[in-house]
Design a protein around this motif. Structure first.
Motif, PDB file in Angstrom:
ATOM      1  N   THR A   1       0.958  -1.290   0.087  1.00  0.00           N
ATOM      2  CA  THR A   1      -0.106   0.029   0.069  1.00  0.00           C
ATOM      3  C   THR A   1       1.002   1.174  -0.092  1.00  0.00           C
ATOM      4  N   SER A   2       2.038   1.361   0.549  1.00  0.00           N
ATOM      5  CA  SER A   2       2.855   2.401   0.776  1.00  0.00           C
ATOM      6  C   SER A   2       3.509   2.636  -0.756  1.00  0.00           C
ATOM      7  N   ILE A   3       3.744   1.680  -1.385  1.00  0.00           N
ATOM      8  CA  ILE A   3       4.129   2.008  -2.692  1.00  0.00           C
ATOM      9  C   ILE A   3       3.168   2.366  -3.552  1.00  0.00           C
ATOM     10  N   ALA A   4       2.029   1.872  -3.434  1.00  0.00           N
ATOM     11  CA  ALA A   4       1.116   2.448  -4.250  1.00  0.00           C
ATOM     12  C   ALA A   4       0.375   3.860  -3.931  1.00  0.00           C
ATOM     13  N   ILE A   5       0.579   4.163  -2.760  1.00  0.00           N
ATOM     14  CA  ILE A   5       0.161   5.716  -2.460  1.00  0.00           C
ATOM     15  C   ILE A   5       1.281   6.488  -2.945  1.00  0.00           C
ATOM     16  N   PHE A   6       2.641   5.938  -2.798  1.00  0.00           N
ATOM     17  CA  PHE A   6       3.749   6.741  -3.356  1.00  0.00           C
ATOM     18  C   PHE A   6       3.682   6.979  -4.884  1.00  0.00           C
ATOM     19  N   ALA A   7       2.930   6.033  -5.560  1.00  0.00           N
ATOM     20  CA  ALA A   7       3.155   5.970  -7.195  1.00  0.00           C
ATOM     21  C   ALA A   7       1.819   7.027  -7.416  1.00  0.00           C
ATOM     22  N   VAL A   8       0.749   7.192  -6.835  1.00  0.00           N
ATOM     23  CA  VAL A   8      -0.487   7.805  -7.124  1.00  0.00           C
ATOM     24  C   VAL A   8       0.174   9.051  -7.967  1.00  0.00           C
ATOM     25  N   ALA A   9       0.581  10.053  -7.221  1.00  0.00           N
ATOM     26  CA  ALA A   9       0.859  11.205  -7.967  1.00  0.00           C
ATOM     27  C   ALA A   9       1.619  11.553  -9.313  1.00  0.00           C
ATOM     28  N   PRO A  10       2.823  10.750  -9.219  1.00  0.00           N
ATOM     29  CA  PRO A  10       3.401  10.631 -10.536  1.00  0.00           C
ATOM     30  C   PRO A  10       2.791   9.846 -11.529  1.00  0.00           C
ATOM     31  N   LEU A  11       2.113   8.823 -10.957  1.00  0.00           N
ATOM     32  CA  LEU A  11       1.293   8.093 -12.266  1.00  0.00           C
ATOM     33  C   LEU A  11       0.229   8.872 -12.909  1.00  0.00           C
ATOM     34  N   LEU A  12      -0.455   9.800 -11.993  1.00  0.00           N
ATOM     35  CA  LEU A  12      -1.433  10.532 -12.646  1.00  0.00           C
ATOM     36  C   LEU A  12      -0.942  11.436 -13.700  1.00  0.00           C
ATOM     37  N   LEU A  13       0.290  11.937 -13.028  1.00  0.00           N
ATOM     38  CA  LEU A  13       1.035  13.024 -14.042  1.00  0.00           C
ATOM     39  C   LEU A  13       1.492  12.311 -15.459  1.00  0.00           C
ATOM     40  N   ALA A  14       2.151  11.028 -14.997  1.00  0.00           N
ATOM     41  CA  ALA A  14       2.612  10.468 -16.125  1.00  0.00           C
ATOM     42  C   ALA A  14       1.317   9.965 -17.215  1.00  0.00           C
ATOM     43  N   THR A  15       0.489   9.623 -16.775  1.00  0.00           N
ATOM     44  CA  THR A  15      -0.613   9.067 -17.792  1.00  0.00           C
ATOM     45  C   THR A  15      -1.024  10.292 -18.886  1.00  0.00           C
ATOM     46  N   GLY A  16      -0.968  11.547 -18.257  1.00  0.00           N
ATOM     47  CA  GLY A  16      -1.216  12.555 -19.165  1.00  0.00           C
ATOM     48  C   GLY A  16       0.059  12.906 -20.102  1.00  0.00           C
TER      49      GLY A  16
ATOM     50  N   VAL B   1       8.019   1.130 -11.262  1.00  0.00           N
ATOM     51  CA  VAL B   1       9.618   0.985 -11.135  1.00  0.00           C
ATOM     52  C   VAL B   1      10.062   1.917 -10.107  1.00  0.00           C
ATOM     53  N   ILE B   2       9.737   3.204 -10.465  1.00  0.00           N
ATOM     54  CA  ILE B   2      10.364   4.323  -9.822  1.00  0.00           C
ATOM     55  C   ILE B   2       9.853   4.361  -8.242  1.00  0.00           C
ATOM     56  N   ALA B   3       8.621   4.368  -8.201  1.00  0.00           N
ATOM     57  CA  ALA B   3       8.114   4.146  -6.765  1.00  0.00           C
ATOM     58  C   ALA B   3       8.849   2.881  -6.017  1.00  0.00           C
ATOM     59  N   VAL B   4       8.657   1.763  -6.500  1.00  0.00           N
ATOM     60  CA  VAL B   4       9.750   0.613  -5.744  1.00  0.00           C
ATOM     61  C   VAL B   4      11.127   1.106  -5.596  1.00  0.00           C
ATOM     62  N   ILE B   5      11.897   1.523  -6.694  1.00  0.00           N
ATOM     63  CA  ILE B   5      13.321   1.816  -6.277  1.00  0.00           C
ATOM     64  C   ILE B   5      13.109   2.926  -5.074  1.00  0.00           C
ATOM     65  N   GLN B   6      12.437   4.071  -5.213  1.00  0.00           N
ATOM     66  CA  GLN B   6      12.364   4.929  -4.171  1.00  0.00           C
ATOM     67  C   GLN B   6      12.079   4.552  -2.780  1.00  0.00           C
ATOM     68  N   TYR B   7      11.054   3.607  -2.635  1.00  0.00           N
ATOM     69  CA  TYR B   7      10.603   2.995  -1.177  1.00  0.00           C
ATOM     70  C   TYR B   7      11.499   2.138  -1.035  1.00  0.00           C
ATOM     71  N   GLY B   8      11.859   1.080  -2.011  1.00  0.00           N
ATOM     72  CA  GLY B   8      12.560  -0.013  -1.408  1.00  0.00           C
ATOM     73  C   GLY B   8      13.961   0.212  -1.008  1.00  0.00           C
ATOM     74  N   LEU B   9      14.557   1.382  -1.790  1.00  0.00           N
ATOM     75  CA  LEU B   9      15.811   1.735  -1.032  1.00  0.00           C
ATOM     76  C   LEU B   9      16.015   2.217   0.175  1.00  0.00           C
ATOM     77  N   VAL B  10      14.772   3.040   0.628  1.00  0.00           N
ATOM     78  CA  VAL B  10      14.635   3.604   1.932  1.00  0.00           C
ATOM     79  C   VAL B  10      14.380   2.276   3.124  1.00  0.00           C
ATOM     80  N   PHE B  11      13.605   1.285   2.448  1.00  0.00           N
ATOM     81  CA  PHE B  11      13.276   0.266   3.324  1.00  0.00           C
ATOM     82  C   PHE B  11      14.422  -0.558   3.595  1.00  0.00           C
TER      83      PHE B  11
END
Lengths: 247, 351
Positions: free
Chosen positions: B65-80, B305-315
């Motif tokens: 869930t953390s990764i999903a929440i993390f990805a929300v805003a970049p993904l919305l921008l990225a779809t446009g 991918v970006i969200a997993v990298i960012q969250y995973g490295l912190v993890f």
């Protein structure tokens, strides 16, 4: 065949300011006939086809389609009336399939689950298959983008689009210019098939061999005027060259 | 020649389609590269997590869930951004349009709540924020389509304008929202799934539908590949580009509203670091910056991918600066794969 030409121009002129690009040009194309348009660079070939296909408005004179005068304000209008121009730089979207290119700008829609409008890809693929078969071009990968195909095959797709939308007159601007020799032969055979289907073809080329291989008549332009018109069977390369360069 | 059917003599038949089947396999793999990246990353973090902490990374629902929440805003921008990049353009203003929308949503929800009640104020504020976000999109569209300004420059100008307006409206600070309904929307869950993730997933599905199943989407691909061909086919390019940049503004507007919901505050700088992430997600997802290719699902994978990298490295407790390096390396590898794929499949991008 009726004596009424499929497409006719009468005293067609076009000037750009003081430059007279085309003057008093009268020619015609019959159904099932291939007319070659020859002439040196700047002789007015391109101006003539643009005046016919709605890109330019003629300064004076008439264009008649099946005996009725027409006046197109855009290439779209000309296309809707059955005059399709195939440019040498191939107006295809390389990333789309054959079917999507045939239907580009007028895609068929269908309903999914009874309410959701979606592109009718099946219809596009079916049309691509049947149209390409009509041109003796057999594809089994209808979902592949046209960039996967060779130059001659892509030319066939452009011609196929015109055929699908039932173009009566096809104007082909240097269709063989960018192709290797075997591919040129295939395009020539495509033109033979268009002719056999009773369509009229205006064929612009610098290549006299191609012209003699495919045309019924040749119209030679020089500096915007008609330099001569010959039946292919009654003329020779030398005579055509003389007409082109004058003297 | 190939095994063209022996036609009647004297008649040269165009050859049958001789495209190589094995090419399509390579292409399939290349098309799925973002998902393969994602799988490799998840496996890598899982192994690291088990060896270093003896715990699971991906089977922990909290992480997912953390990764999903993390990805929300970049993904919305990225779809446009996916739509814009496929058309051969780019929208650099999305990040600050998002900030502008977040600030507008915060102000309007605060202002409307006493008269409308909290839920209606949230609905009203969302609509106003998205409508406001359409204005810079509309101007971008006008610049690109009518005035023929290159998208990079036009949207860069709008980047500055939206930034300034957002900070002015926010008074140079963040705007807190006092609205329980809005806070519940931003942080609450439905069946264990955060509402903002559900909203984003639905929106992404709609965008996927528009790109892959409608004329608008089809024309978008055609314009990106060959604008002249699209024009000759009778597509109204000006109208298309105008609607395209408005759509991009809507995506940024929704991202801004969800940001404001999650943090119960509107901030002008909300989207500032996300713009380049959005472009990166699109590129990792397989789109070409030359236009003409890309998919929404590829972009979803790119954003994950970006969200997993960012969250995973912190993890796994690595210094955060490694995030930039990792994302950068993934972008470069992704573009290299793209180019290799084009070379193999005889693409014509150098024409």
């Amino acid at each position: 065949m009726s004596d009424q030409p499929l497409l006719e121009t009468r005293h067609l002129s076009k000037n750009f300011g003081p430059v007279q690009a085309l003057s008093d040009l009268s020619m015609h194309v019959n159904a099932g006939e291939v007319v070659a348009l020859a002439g040196d660079n700047g002789a007015g070939k391109t101006t003539l086809i643009k005046a016919i296909s709605g890109v330019y408005r003629p300064s004076s004179g008439q264009v008649l389609l099946k005996g009725r005068e027409v006046s197109f304000s855009s290439p779209q209008e000309a296309r809707e009336s059955g005059i399709e121009t195939i440019y040498q730089d191939l107006a295809l979207a390389d990333n789309l399939s054959i079917g999507a290119n045939i239907f580009l700008g007028r895609e068929p829609m269908t309903k999914k689950f009874g309410f959701l409008p979606v592109l009718d890809r099946k219809k596009m693929a079916d049309a691509a298959r049947s149209t390409m078969a009509l041109l003796d071009f057999h594809v089994n990968r209808l979902d592949a983008p046209v960039s996967n195909f060779s130059g001659g095959q892509r030319q066939a797709v452009a011609i196929g689009r015109a055929v699908y939308w039932n173009a009566q007159v096809l104007i082909m601007d240097e269709p063989t210019a960018a192709l290797g020799v075997p591919e040129q032969r295939k395009v020539i055979s495509l033109i033979h098939q268009l002719k056999a289907q009773g369509r009229g073809v205006i064929f612009i080329s610098h290549n006299l061999q191609d012209i003699f291989a495919v045309s019924d008549r040749i119209v030679v332009l020089r500096r915007g005027v008609m330099a001569g018109e010959r039946r292919i069977s009654d003329t020779s390369h030398d005579e055509v060259v003389k007409l082109m360069v004058g003297g | 020649m190939n095994e063209a059917p022996p036609a009647s003599s004297g008649h040269v038949s165009p050859p049958a389609d001789h495209a190589d089947k094995s090419r399509t396999l390579v292409q399939r793999i290349a098309d799925l590269r973002a998902w393969l990246f994602l799988a490799a990353l998840v496996v890598g973090f899982e192994i690291w997590s088990r060896t270093a902490f003896g715990g699971t990374f991906i089977f922990n629902p909290f992480n997912i869930t953390s990764i999903a929440i993390f990805a929300v805003a970049p993904l919305l921008l990225a779809t446009g951004q996916t739509f814009v990049i496929i058309s051969g353009g780019i929208d650099l203003s999305m990040g600050f349009i998002m900030g502008l929308a977040a600030v507008v949503a915060a102000h309007v929800i605060n202002w409307a709540a006493p008269t409308m009640g909290e839920p209606m104020a949230v609905l009203f504020g969302t609509l106003v924020a998205v409508a406001i976000a359409m204005i810079p999109g509309f101007v971008n569209g006008l610049l690109v389509s009518r005035l023929r300004v290159p998208p990079f420059i036009g949207t860069l100008g709008m980047f500055g304008v939206a930034r300034g307006v957002a900070f002015l409206l926010a008074g140079g600070t963040t705007v807190p929202v006092k609205n329980g309904f809005f806070a519940a929307l931003g942080n609450g869950r439905f069946l264990g799934i955060p509402w903002i993730v559900i909203i984003t997933a639905l929106f992404v599905l709609v965008m996927h539908y528009i790109l892959s199943q409608t004329r608008f989407g089809q024309h978008n691909y055609a314009i990106g590949a060959n604008e002249q061909a699209a024009r000759r086919a009778g597509i109204d390019i000006k109208r298309h580009l105008l609607r395209l940049y408005i759509l991009s503004g809507i995506c940024a507007g929704l991202a801004g509203v969800l940001y404001a919901a999650r943090f119960t505050a509107g901030a002008a700088q909300a989207g500032e670091p996300l713009l380049l992430d959005s472009v990166a997600a699109v590129v990792i997802g397989g789109a070409s910056l030359f236009g003409g290719s890309g998919t929404i699902f590829g972009t979803v994978a790119g954003a994950l991918v970006i969200a997993v990298i960012q969250y995973g490295l912190v993890f796994i407790n690595v210094e955060p600066f490694w995030q930039f390096i990792s994302v950068g390396v993934v972008i470069i590898i992704s573009v290299l794969i793209d180019q290799a794929q084009r070379r193999i499949s005889g693409g014509r991008q150098s024409e």
